[in-house]
Scaffold this motif. Structure first.
Motif, PDB file in Angstrom:
ATOM      1  N   HIS A 108       0.854  -1.192   0.000  1.00  0.00           N
ATOM      2  CA  HIS A 108       0.000   0.000   0.000  1.00  0.00           C
ATOM      3  C   HIS A 108       0.887   1.238   0.000  1.00  0.00           C
ATOM      4  CE1 HIS A 108      -3.383  -2.645   0.926  1.00  0.00           C
ATOM      5  NE2 HIS A 108      -2.557  -3.241   1.772  1.00  0.00           N
ATOM      6  N   LEU A 109       0.510   2.219  -0.788  1.00  0.00           N
ATOM      7  CA  LEU A 109       1.237   3.483  -0.804  1.00  0.00           C
ATOM      8  C   LEU A 109       0.653   4.438   0.224  1.00  0.00           C
ATOM      9  CD1 LEU A 109       2.598   2.437  -3.351  1.00  0.00           C
ATOM     10  CD2 LEU A 109       2.165   4.636  -4.438  1.00  0.00           C
ATOM     11  N   THR A 110       1.497   5.308   0.754  1.00  0.00           N
ATOM     12  CA  THR A 110       1.017   6.361   1.657  1.00  0.00           C
ATOM     13  C   THR A 110       0.149   7.326   0.846  1.00  0.00           C
ATOM     14  OG1 THR A 110       3.014   7.636   1.203  1.00  0.00           O
ATOM     15  CG2 THR A 110       3.039   6.262   3.182  1.00  0.00           C
ATOM     16  N   LYS A 111      -0.607   8.190   1.542  1.00  0.00           N
ATOM     17  CA  LYS A 111      -1.515   9.131   0.855  1.00  0.00           C
ATOM     18  C   LYS A 111      -0.788   9.986  -0.174  1.00  0.00           C
ATOM     19  CE  LYS A 111      -5.507   9.650   3.876  1.00  0.00           C
ATOM     20  NZ  LYS A 111      -5.202   8.630   4.906  1.00  0.00           N
ATOM     21  N   GLU A 112       0.456  10.364   0.163  1.00  0.00           N
ATOM     22  CA  GLU A 112       1.236  11.206  -0.761  1.00  0.00           C
ATOM     23  C   GLU A 112       1.727  10.388  -1.967  1.00  0.00           C
ATOM     24  OE1 GLU A 112       0.803  12.074   3.090  1.00  0.00           O
ATOM     25  OE2 GLU A 112       2.495  10.726   2.634  1.00  0.00           O
ATOM     26  N   GLY A 113       1.733   9.064  -1.824  1.00  0.00           N
ATOM     27  CA  GLY A 113       2.183   8.193  -2.913  1.00  0.00           C
ATOM     28  C   GLY A 113       3.687   8.169  -3.093  1.00  0.00           C
ATOM     29  N   THR A 114       4.427   8.670  -2.090  1.00  0.00           N
ATOM     30  CA  THR A 114       5.890   8.774  -2.226  1.00  0.00           C
ATOM     31  C   THR A 114       6.633   7.637  -1.544  1.00  0.00           C
ATOM     32  OG1 THR A 114       5.875  10.212  -0.286  1.00  0.00           O
ATOM     33  CG2 THR A 114       5.915  11.289  -2.449  1.00  0.00           C
ATOM     34  N   GLU A 115       5.944   6.887  -0.684  1.00  0.00           N
ATOM     35  CA  GLU A 115       6.589   5.737  -0.038  1.00  0.00           C
ATOM     36  C   GLU A 115       5.578   4.651   0.284  1.00  0.00           C
ATOM     37  OE1 GLU A 115       7.027   7.426   4.492  1.00  0.00           O
ATOM     38  OE2 GLU A 115       8.622   7.913   3.080  1.00  0.00           O
ATOM     39  N   LEU A 116       6.108   3.473   0.672  1.00  0.00           N
ATOM     40  CA  LEU A 116       5.243   2.334   0.979  1.00  0.00           C
ATOM     41  C   LEU A 116       4.829   2.376   2.441  1.00  0.00           C
ATOM     42  CD1 LEU A 116       7.190  -0.645  -0.689  1.00  0.00           C
ATOM     43  CD2 LEU A 116       5.523   0.879  -1.748  1.00  0.00           C
ATOM     44  N   GLU A 117       3.598   1.951   2.689  1.00  0.00           N
ATOM     45  CA  GLU A 117       3.180   1.690   4.080  1.00  0.00           C
ATOM     46  C   GLU A 117       4.026   0.512   4.567  1.00  0.00           C
ATOM     47  OE1 GLU A 117       0.960   3.296   5.844  1.00  0.00           O
ATOM     48  OE2 GLU A 117      -0.545   4.174   4.515  1.00  0.00           O
TER      49      GLU A 117
END
Length: 211
Positions: A108-117
């Protein structure tokens, strides 16, 4: 020598390899040619420079482990070691179950889409002969789950899977696909076809189609 090789690979993922993994490693290596593919149907292919494929995977039973280690590679390594023990002997039938490919890592990506959960689910498809009656895992962290049918758009990439390479592949795939609302933006799957000891191993990034 085999154990030392895997130990070196594990260290690149910043994971230490327990001695009790020697047995599963030998068994996996011995059976490396006999790997059952996860069943699917190809719906469409785009085979220019931007080769990708749309597939449909039927519902099926998977053995799943979820880990949330500091690094993606640590999570998938620790989960796969648990699954290897289950596949090799630590199950209610007490025998080698057989390897299937690919092994899936749902991210899953974080809300910002810059890193992985941090949390990653690693899933192993049970071979056909065990689909109706899956052997029970001895490890309480392994859960047998019936996963729903899945439609995905997939693209191959090679090499190690780190958070950096995965984010790069996702970004590249979005560029190739262009703007579309037909796939999820926050959840992706990394499909691994070869064991972690192979340097230029084959992987796929899966974009999950909306239901």
């Amino acid at each position: 020598r085999l154990f030392a090789h895997w130990e070196a690979v594990a260290s690149t993922h910043r994971v230490s390899l327990p001695r009790d993994m020697a047995g599963p490693i030998v068994q996996m290596t011995r059976h490396s040619q006999a790997r059952e593919p996860v069943p699917y149907v190809t719906l469409s292919q785009k085979c220019e420079e931007a080769a990708y494929e749309e597939r449909w995977y039927p519902a099926g039973k998977w053995a799943c482990v979820t880990k949330g280690e500091p690094m993606y590679e640590q999570s998938i390594s620790m989960s796969f070691m648990k699954l290897m023990r289950y596949i090799c002997k630590e199950n209610s039938v007490g025998c080698y179950l057989g390897m299937t490919v690919p092994v899936l890592n749902e991210i899953h990506l974080t809300k910002e889409g810059t890193e992985l959960e941090r949390e990653v689910l690693t899933a192993y498809y049970l071979p056909g002969e065990f689909q109706q009656n899956p052997p029970v895992p001895m490890d309480p962290e392994i859960h047998i789950t019936e996963r729903a049918p899945l439609r995905v758009i997939t693209r191959v990439f090679y090499g190690m899977t780190t958070e950096e390479t995965i984010l790069r592949e996702i970004s590249l795939f979005w560029e190739l696909l262009g703007s579309t609302d037909t796939v999820l933006r926050e959840t992706y799957i990394v499909a691994a076809y070869e064991n972690p000891s192979i340097p230029q191993r084959r992987n796929e990034i899966w974009f999950i189609c909306r239901a």
